[in-house]
Motif scaffolding. Structure first.
Motif, short mmCIF file in Angstrom:
data_model
loop_
_atom_site.label_atom_id
_atom_site.label_comp_id
_atom_site.label_asym_id
_atom_site.label_seq_id
_atom_site.Cartn_x
_atom_site.Cartn_y
_atom_site.Cartn_z
N ALA A 469 0.63 -0.85 -0.12
CA ALA A 469 0.33 -0.13 -0.32
C ALA A 469 0.97 1.30 0.35
O ALA A 469 1.84 1.48 0.46
N PRO A 470 0.26 2.80 -0.43
CA PRO A 470 1.47 3.66 -0.32
C PRO A 470 1.84 3.58 0.79
O PRO A 470 2.72 4.55 0.48
N HIS A 471 0.76 3.95 1.57
CA HIS A 471 1.67 4.42 2.84
C HIS A 471 2.85 3.38 3.21
O HIS A 471 2.84 3.63 5.08
N LYS A 472 2.89 2.56 3.01
CA LYS A 472 3.75 1.38 3.48
C LYS A 472 5.46 1.39 3.05
O LYS A 472 6.26 0.58 3.51
N ARG A 473 5.49 2.33 1.64
CA ARG A 473 6.35 2.61 1.45
C ARG A 473 7.47 3.00 2.29
O ARG A 473 6.96 4.27 3.01
N PRO A 474 9.29 3.25 1.58
CA PRO A 474 10.10 3.51 2.79
C PRO A 474 10.16 5.21 1.95
O PRO A 474 9.88 5.10 0.81
N ARG A 475 10.79 6.36 2.42
CA ARG A 475 10.72 7.55 2.71
C ARG A 475 12.00 7.52 2.49
O ARG A 475 12.45 8.36 2.30
N VAL A 476 13.49 6.47 3.27
CA VAL A 476 14.60 6.96 3.47
C VAL A 476 15.59 5.25 3.01
O VAL A 476 14.65 4.55 3.85
N VAL A 477 16.43 5.37 2.19
CA VAL A 477 17.26 4.24 2.37
C VAL A 477 18.53 4.47 2.01
O VAL A 477 19.09 5.14 1.44
N HIS A 478 19.08 3.44 3.38
CA HIS A 478 20.17 3.65 2.86
C HIS A 478 20.86 2.07 2.86
O HIS A 478 20.51 0.97 2.58
N HIS A 479 22.55 2.77 1.51
CA HIS A 479 22.68 0.60 1.49
C HIS A 479 23.57 0.48 2.32
O HIS A 479 24.78 1.56 2.62
N LEU A 480 24.29 -0.53 2.58
CA LEU A 480 25.07 -1.10 3.24
C LEU A 480 25.49 -2.45 2.48
O LEU A 480 25.17 -2.68 1.60
N ASP A 481 26.89 -2.42 3.18
CA ASP A 481 27.72 -3.90 2.81
C ASP A 481 26.65 -5.00 3.20
O ASP A 481 26.40 -5.82 2.04
N ALA A 482 26.36 -5.30 4.56
CA ALA A 482 26.60 -5.80 4.81
C ALA A 482 25.10 -6.10 5.86
O ALA A 482 24.90 -4.46 6.76
N LEU A 483 24.17 -6.78 6.27
CA LEU A 483 23.66 -6.46 7.98
C LEU A 483 24.21 -6.90 8.85
O LEU A 483 24.27 -7.75 9.27
N PRO A 484 23.97 -5.27 9.45
CA PRO A 484 24.60 -6.04 11.42
C PRO A 484 23.04 -8.10 11.95
O PRO A 484 21.95 -8.00 12.22
N ARG A 485 23.88 -9.43 12.28
CA ARG A 485 23.48 -10.20 12.58
C ARG A 485 23.55 -11.07 13.86
O ARG A 485 25.45 -10.80 14.33
N ASN A 486 22.90 -11.44 14.87
CA ASN A 486 23.82 -12.14 15.77
C ASN A 486 23.71 -13.86 15.54
O ASN A 486 24.23 -14.07 14.58
N ASP A 487 24.74 -14.22 15.96
CA ASP A 487 24.69 -15.83 15.59
C ASP A 487 23.85 -16.25 15.39
O ASP A 487 23.74 -17.67 14.51
N MET A 488 22.00 -16.43 15.93
CA MET A 488 21.25 -16.95 14.76
C MET A 488 20.13 -16.91 13.84
O MET A 488 20.00 -16.82 13.51
N GLY A 489 20.95 -15.41 13.60
CA GLY A 489 20.62 -15.21 11.84
C GLY A 489 19.93 -13.85 11.98
O GLY A 489 19.82 -13.45 11.27
N LYS A 490 19.52 -13.41 13.67
CA LYS A 490 18.35 -12.64 13.43
C LYS A 490 19.09 -11.16 13.46
O LYS A 490 20.54 -10.52 13.42
N ILE A 491 18.96 -10.38 12.52
CA ILE A 491 19.09 -8.72 12.75
C ILE A 491 19.26 -7.93 13.51
O ILE A 491 17.84 -7.59 14.27
N MET A 492 20.61 -7.27 13.92
CA MET A 492 20.18 -6.66 14.96
C MET A 492 19.96 -5.34 14.58
O MET A 492 21.01 -4.10 13.96
N LYS A 493 18.72 -4.63 14.70
CA LYS A 493 18.25 -3.73 13.88
C LYS A 493 18.69 -2.43 15.06
O LYS A 493 19.09 -1.53 14.84
N ARG A 494 18.76 -2.63 16.50
CA ARG A 494 19.57 -1.60 17.41
C ARG A 494 20.71 -0.71 17.20
O ARG A 494 21.38 -0.09 16.93
N ALA A 495 21.61 -2.21 16.00
CA ALA A 495 22.83 -1.15 15.21
C ALA A 495 22.53 -0.11 14.10
O ALA A 495 23.98 -0.39 13.94
N LEU A 496 21.69 -0.53 13.89
CA LEU A 496 21.58 0.55 12.64
C LEU A 496 21.27 1.82 12.98
O LEU A 496 20.59 1.85 13.56
N THR A 497 22.49 2.08 12.61
CA THR A 497 22.56 3.92 13.00
C THR A 497 22.78 4.93 12.38
O THR A 497 23.21 4.03 10.91
N HIS A 498 22.55 6.00 11.70
CA HIS A 498 22.76 6.67 10.57
C HIS A 498 23.90 7.09 10.73
O HIS A 498 24.68 7.43 12.12
#
Length: 499
Positions: A469-498
């Motif tokens: 739906a239009p209201h679910k579209r991203p307004r900002v995009v950041h490009h990374l080499d890799a996403l931070p993950r823990n041992d179980m493969g979960k993305i650690m979103k708290r490590a995503l900083t501007h």
């Protein structure tokens, strides 16, 4: 859905008990555990674990240095036979975290594989090496423990503070494994293969104790690799447990490995858990093998709550229906008002109640009380919607994945799945950030398929708007080499900083 018979007897492993009682019987010769080229039959496991159980019976509480080895499995089985609470320790934990866990749980000794070097944080503990090479005559197990007695103390990931020790009773282990047997038609004829760590619920309780409760067998890879999966499935394994990172690697390998596709197609059950498996990987695996991965949903404090059933529709992007014996509801932000809608859109927090739940957070009565509602529902912190047929779709964590934008409550998970369907996106995570107009705006963190030509914000916004739906579209995009993950493969979103 067949009714669930809850076996609350103290005997967690009937096949092991049978092997103890009749060391020369056919059940004693059935394979139980295999790690690489090392293995134990049920008779050998009984003869190895029961003397160890007798040695630790008066220990009070024990720590297990939970390497992915035969010794770890034997140590945990021995502790359960003895009725002694075991604390699995993550070998990758840092000194500070280990120190906290040891201080908090106060074990009297640590069990480890011979020759393993233990860190200084464990130096004060008495050490007991586990010898699996020369099983002795099986000894009677200590007295049968109460089903409500602690079996394991498993520490949470500590994303919002020091890790908390979830006290898991024997009752929760038995009822969860029996509910999964009902949902997955899991029997003693099944042979499970996995390469998961053994310090958490997925790898240890489901992956090791699950087969042993059924009287089946498990083949542990030591560490995950697609070649090992192919080998074990080609040699008779019927089930595969993995996390999304593992299935992503399988999906990436399949186009160039027809042998892997062939053996996956023959597997009775492919199960993913610990985090959401992207729909894109679901579809790639299904297209190559004709088989669909099923997902289940659980957490340390609740063990397993829901699953896609073996006799149900393996629908990508969902975690199925509540397991037998588990009550599940969605609530509004006040934590008490029930979300009645089954429309696939209305978001609420998952709360659960049932015999699968933990007893308490060790030494944390305030945290334990805060985790439950007044009428006994556990607050999971996970946000979900329910489809008309009752299937649950998790859209993210309340703390990090619920985005309130333009008056809408939006789950990050569905946007991440939509982004992963774009050919220019290899990995994706979605968060929210303050916005003066919208309240929060949607931010996408992208690992592009081609770093030299990453997709633009407009391209990705249009892509998501068309699919959701239009209201679910991203307004900002950041490009990374890799996403931070823990041992179980979960993305650690708290490590995503501007930047």
């Amino acid at each position: 859905m067949s009714p669930l018979s809850l076996d609350l007897s103290p005997d967690l492993f009937p096949a092991l008990t049978e092997a103890q009682a009749d060391p020369d019987g056919p059940g004693a010769h059935r394979p139980a555990l295999r790690f690489g080229d090392r293995s134990l039959t049920y008779g050998e496991l009984a003869a190895t674990a029961s003397p160890l159980a007798a040695r630790v019976a008066e220990a009070g509480r024990i720590a297990v240095w939970a390497t992915p080895t035969l010794e770890t499995a034997v140590a945990v089985v021995a502790a359960l036979l003895a009725g002694v609470p075991a604390v699995p320790l993550n070998p990758k934990s840092g000194e500070s975290e280990l120190g906290h866990i040891v201080s908090d749980s106060a074990p009297t000794l640590v069990l480890a594989a011979p020759g393993t070097q233990l860190p200084p944080a464990l130096a004060a503990l008495e050490r007991l090496d586990i010898d699996t090479s020369a099983p002795t005559t099986s000894l009677p197990s200590p007295g049968a423990p109460d089903p409500e007695s602690p079996a394991l103390i498993v520490y949470t990931s500590g994303t919002t503070g020091p890790p908390k020790g979830a006290v898991i009773p024997r009752r929760a282990i038995a009822t969860t494994l029996d509910a999964l047997a009902d949902a997955w038609q899991w029997t003693g004829d099944d042979i499970l293969v996995h390469g998961l760590p053994l310090f958490h619920v997925h790898g240890l309780i489901l992956g090791i104790l699950g087969p042993l409760r059924r009287g089946g067998s498990v083949r542990h890879l030591g560490r995950f690799e697609t070649a090992g999966v192919a080998r074990e499935l080609s040699e008779g394994a019927t089930m595969l447990f993995g996390v999304p990172t593992m299935y992503h690697r399988i999906a990436e390998t399949l186009p160039d490995d027809p042998a892997l596709a062939k053996v996956l197609a023959r597997a009775r059950l492919l199960v993913s858990g610990s985090a959401a498996l992207p729909v894109h990987d679901h579809e790639r695996i299904a297209q190559a093998t004709g088989r669909r991965v099923i997902e289940r949903y659980g957490m340390t404090e609740t063990l397993m709550n829901t699953s896609v059933r073996a006799d149900g529709e393996p629908r990508a992007g969902t975690v199925g229906v509540p397991l037998p014996g588990v009550e599940l509801r969605l609530t509004e932000e006040d934590g008490t008002t029930a979300v009645e809608a089954y429309d696939g859109e209305t978001v609420g927090e998952i709360q659960v109640r049932g015999p699968n739940l933990f007893t308490e957070y060790l030494n944390r009565p305030e945290a334990t009380a805060a985790a439950f509602t007044e009428d006994g529902w556990f607050r999971t912190g996970d946000m979900a919607v329910r489809d008309p047929d009752g299937y649950v779709r998790i859209v993210g964590r309340k703390a990090t994945d619920l985005i309130k934008s333009g008056g809408y409550k939006i789950g990050a998970g569905e946007i991440e799945n939509a982004l992963l369907e774009h050919p220019g996106v290899r990995e994706a995570a979605v968060t929210g950030e303050p916005d003066a107009d919208l309240g929060e705006r949607i931010v996408a963190w992208i690992v592009p398929a081609d770093s030299q030509s990453p997709p633009t914000v407009d391209e990705l916004a249009d892509h998501v708007a068309r699919r959701l739906a239009p209201h679910k579209r991203p307004r900002v995009v950041h490009h990374l080499d890799a996403l931070p993950r823990n041992d179980m493969g979960k993305i650690m979103k708290r490590a995503l900083t501007h930047d």
